[in-house]
Design an enzyme around this catalytic site. Structure first.
Site, mmCIF file in Angstrom:
data_model
loop_
_atom_site.group_PDB
_atom_site.id
_atom_site.type_symbol
_atom_site.label_atom_id
_atom_site.label_comp_id
_atom_site.label_asym_id
_atom_site.label_seq_id
_atom_site.Cartn_x
_atom_site.Cartn_y
_atom_site.Cartn_z
ATOM 1 C CB SER A 247 -0.902 -0.017 1.225
ATOM 2 O OG SER A 247 -0.126 -0.243 2.360
ATOM 3 C CE1 TYR A 281 -2.432 3.907 4.146
ATOM 4 C CE2 TYR A 281 -2.185 3.896 1.775
ATOM 5 C CZ TYR A 281 -1.700 3.598 3.024
ATOM 6 O OH TYR A 281 -0.499 2.985 3.159
ATOM 7 C CE LYS A 282 2.464 6.368 3.041
ATOM 8 N NZ LYS A 282 3.194 5.161 3.008
ATOM 9 C CG HIS A 327 -0.168 -6.271 6.524
ATOM 10 N ND1 HIS A 327 0.244 -5.315 7.423
ATOM 11 C CD2 HIS A 327 -0.755 -5.594 5.503
ATOM 12 C CE1 HIS A 327 -0.095 -4.119 6.965
ATOM 13 N NE2 HIS A 327 -0.700 -4.254 5.801
ATOM 14 N N GLY A 328 2.817 -6.589 7.718
ATOM 15 C CA GLY A 328 3.544 -6.119 8.906
ATOM 16 C C GLY A 328 2.559 -6.053 10.068
ATOM 17 C CD GLN A 336 -2.537 -0.353 7.657
ATOM 18 O OE1 GLN A 336 -2.530 -1.052 6.667
ATOM 19 N NE2 GLN A 336 -1.428 -0.008 8.271
ATOM 20 C CB THR A 360 11.283 -2.123 10.085
ATOM 21 O OG1 THR A 360 10.718 -2.800 8.969
ATOM 22 C CG2 THR A 360 12.455 -2.833 10.640
ATOM 23 C CG ASP A 442 -16.689 37.057 -2.677
ATOM 24 O OD1 ASP A 442 -15.589 37.299 -3.217
ATOM 25 O OD2 ASP A 442 -17.415 36.079 -2.991
HETATM 26 C C1 SPV Z 1 -16.225 31.376 -3.558
HETATM 27 O O1 SPV Z 1 -16.098 30.425 -2.770
HETATM 28 O O2 SPV Z 1 -15.714 32.456 -3.366
HETATM 29 C C2 SPV Z 1 -16.976 31.187 -4.795
HETATM 30 C C3 SPV Z 1 -18.027 30.167 -4.852
HETATM 31 O O3 SPV Z 1 -16.737 31.886 -5.720
HETATM 32 S S1 SPV Z 1 -19.507 30.906 -4.472
HETATM 33 O O4 SPV Z 1 -19.363 31.552 -3.188
HETATM 34 O O5 SPV Z 1 -20.525 29.879 -4.462
HETATM 35 O O6 SPV Z 1 -19.759 31.883 -5.496
HETATM 36 MG MG MG Z 2 -15.555 33.536 -5.285
#
Ligand code: SPV
Ligand code: MG
Length: 670
Positions: A247, A281-282, A327-328, A336, A360, A442
């Protein structure tokens, strides 16, 4: 270390099989005698010198050994009194050949499988092979065990005894004590008893541990009946199948040593975990699946390599039904463990066995993993991984981050559900959350320099691919510089929306005045961005606002086709409806015409749809655009209110992480 093999006996119970040769030259498998098998295994285990005691067929034995031409130096010690003495006397005669070293002692009629020898030689203490699962034999050796030590060996002991075989790993000290006792026995004429009688006389000072091989093959051949039973068992051993799964994408000496041990149990099939399973998973695999497959295929002892789709072994075990899974032992606890439990339950359905070898935890392997992670954070490596993850997983899941701390949450959060593990594939630097974290609206008010600073903060402590919310992309003349900067930083994708003028968050919909850019001008912006980019793996995603602004499906689709034609590497279709119908309709229609271009969705409103359903419909990226901010804000506000209400912090403590947890939250190596 030298091996000592006792072959002075007459082996008369074998009848005509020993009429002109010693018992050890009896064939146990095609082209393989008891002795040739022993010597081959001893030599393969790295022992290059052996002493063989001989009796009646001294010359035949010496000649036979020469014909084997094995890379092992042999010394023969003849016991001329073979008729009137037991092997205690042969050992006495061989004493001078074996001083001051560890000794691997065995009877010449023993047939054992490689794993038995391996375990015996791996022991740090002197030990003898016993079996806790075999019934006590009437006439053969049994050992009496007390406090984890062998106190007596003989055929006459039944109490506190286990079946045992004359196969010993003797460290110098115990060899010397036992040999001194053998010498005392022989020098006073006690030469007809077992050498084990001499051990029993000194067992209080000669520490010999039992090595329990359970039902692995380790048996002596005294009669033709024994020969036929053991030959059949050996046949079974040779046809045994073993399965182990890798894995990891780093193959180091620890893995090679487990492969070698596993191969000694039988024909070894190695499962290679698929890229997408490793990612879930990793971390992103540094070596792709095909290369890992080739690497493992070329390791000595590996018979075949197959893909293992998931962390769960079920599919491969049900198909291959191996006798052993290896397996280890690190999977005996932690995430796991459910996988191991499932393996045990599948093996139980057909009588397979699980072998856990000690894992190890070496510092140098931890260091290799640390370096691998460091490499993943390099700009070139990080940038290219989004495309690779899309190709490997079909659908990637992306979470918003707006600071180093939220970046760490996206990087490290991993859950284990029903034997599967899940983590995010990348992070979204949302304009909404980045602005909100700064207490600003925004509206493209937070300038690019500040947005890049946020990316930097996140990049410094994480390795996952980054998708940047580029708002409208600004002026085309500015956008080309943004593209180059993002690429240079190691960002994988920028998403720009087809709006112009004062941008407001899409979730306002038509409540806010927003102007959609026209197709030509937005296409030109995309094309300019594409020609500005330097690397081949950076992606520009065109975000379509037609459904948000209620311009209709047809407009959305028309734009999608046009933006792809202009060079967009992906399309994001946005909606603020709870009902996903319009998103599904867009995806269905777009996919009918364009099967390849990745589709991105941001299911803030249509949040009941699962990733599996999106994937089935042809979506390639799901962005959880604001949930960390939305979860964090009320929790912080509540804490502030509790303190104000109570004029102290005590009441607030219940909803806070502990002080110890916060100071240890950030690991040292970030
Ligand atoms: C944001 O995460 O700033 C986006 C997505 O532009 S949304 O807010 O849905 O417009
Ligand atoms: Mg945005």
């Amino acid at each position: 270390m030298k091996a000592l093999i006792l072959n002075s006996g007459l082996g008369s119970r074998m009848g005509i099989l020993t009429s002109d040769q010693p018992k050890c030259m009896t064939e146990v498998a095609h082209g393989e005698t008891i002795l040739s098998r022993q010597l081959t295994l001893i030599s393969a285990a790295g022992i290059d010198e052996a002493v063989i005691t001989t009796g009646l067929y001294d010359a035949a034995l010496v000649e036979y050994c020469a014909s084997l031409a094995l890379p092992i130096k042999l010394t023969f010690v003849n016991n001329p009194e073979y008729r009137s003495t037991n092997y205690i006397y042969s050992m006495y005669l061989a004493k001078a050949q074996l001083e001051d070293q560890d000794v691997l002692l065995m009877h010449g009629d023993l047939v054992f499988e490689p794993a038995v020898l391996d375990d015996l030689l791996a022991s740090d203490e002197s030990c003898m092979v016993v079996s806790s699962t075999l019934p006590l034999p009437d006439k053969d050796f049994k050992s009496v065990i007390q406090d984890g030590r062998i106190r007596k060996i003989g055929i006459e002991f039944f109490e506190d005894a286990v079946a045992s075989q004359a196969l010993y790993h003797l460290k110098q000290k115990e060899w010397r004590i036992w040999m001194d006792s053998i010498s005392a026995f022989c020098e006073r004429g006690d030469v007809k008893c077992y050498a084990e009688n001499a051990f029993n006389a000194v067992s209080d000072v000669c520490v010999l541990r039992p090595l329990d091989v359970r039902d692995r093959l380790c048996a002596e051949i005294d009669t033709p009946e024994d020969l036929s039973i053991v030959s059949k068992q050996l046949d079974g051993v040779k046809n045994r199948t073993v399965y182990m799964c890798f894995s990891t994408d780093m193959i180091h000496s620890g893995h090679i040593s487990i492969v070698q041990k596993a191969a000694k149990l039988g024909k070894l099939t190695v499962g290679v975990l698929s890229d997408h399973a490793i990612m879930s998973y990793k971390r992103f695999p540094l070596i792709p699946f095909e290369d890992r497959r080739m690497l493992l295929k070329n390791i000595a002892g590996v018979s075949q390599v197959v893909e293992q789709q998931d962390l769960s072994y079920r599919q491969n075990l049900e198909q291959l039904r191996p006798d052993y899974v290896v397996h280890g032992d690190d999977w005996q606890s932690g995430f796991q463990k459910p996988i191991r439990d499932e393996v045990l339950s599948i093996l139980a359905t057909y009588g397979g066995q699980l072998v856990d070898y000690p894992y190890t935890h070496e510092e140098r392997y931890i260091e290799i993993e640390r370096r691998a992670r460091a490499e993943l954070s390099l700009p070139d490596v990080r940038r290219s991984r989004l495309k690779k993850a899309l190709a490997a997983k079909g659908l990637v899941s992306v979470m918003e981050a707006h600071s180093g701390l939220t970046g760490l949450i996206v990087e490290d959060t991993c859950v284990h559900v029903d034997g599967k593990t899940y983590q995010f594939d990348g992070m979204w630097i949302s304009s909404l959350c980045d602005s909100t974290a700064k207490g600003k609206p925004d509206i493209e008010l937070v300038d690019m320099t500040s947005r890049f600073r946020t990316i930097d903060d996140i990049m410094e402590v994480t390795t996952k691919p980054i998708i940047f919310d580029g708002d409208t992309g600004g002026l085309t003349e500015h956008f080309v510089y943004t593209v180059k900067t993002l690429e240079r930083m190691g960002v994988s994708m920028v998403i720009i929306e087809d709006k112009t003028g004062l941008k407001k968050n899409s979730l306002f919909g038509t409540e806010a005045d927003q102007t959609q850019d026209d197709i030509e001008s937005f296409s030109a912006k995309i094309a300019a961005g594409k020609s500005a980019q330097k690397s081949k793996d950076f992606m520009i995603c065109a975000r379509i606002e037609s459904l948000i602004l209620e311009r209709g499906m047809e407009d959305a689709l028309k734009r999608a086709y046009a933006f792809v034609a202009a060079g967009a590497d992906a399309i994001m279709i946005h909606s603020r409806r709870k009902d996903p119908a319009e998103i599904f309709e867009f995806v269905d229609t777009f996919r009918a015409r364009d099967a390849a271009t990745p589709i991105v969705v941001v299911p803030t409103s249509f949040n009941a749809v699962t990733e599996d359903e999106f994937k089935a419909r042809g979506v390639n990226m799901v962005i959880y655009a604001n949930q960390l901010t939305r979860a964090g804000f009320p929790a912080m506000k509540h804490a502030a209110e509790l303190i104000l209400e109570n004029h102290r912090a005590k009441e607030c403590d219940d909803i806070c992480m502990s002080f110890k947890d916060i100071i240890t939250l950030i690991p040292d190596d970030r």
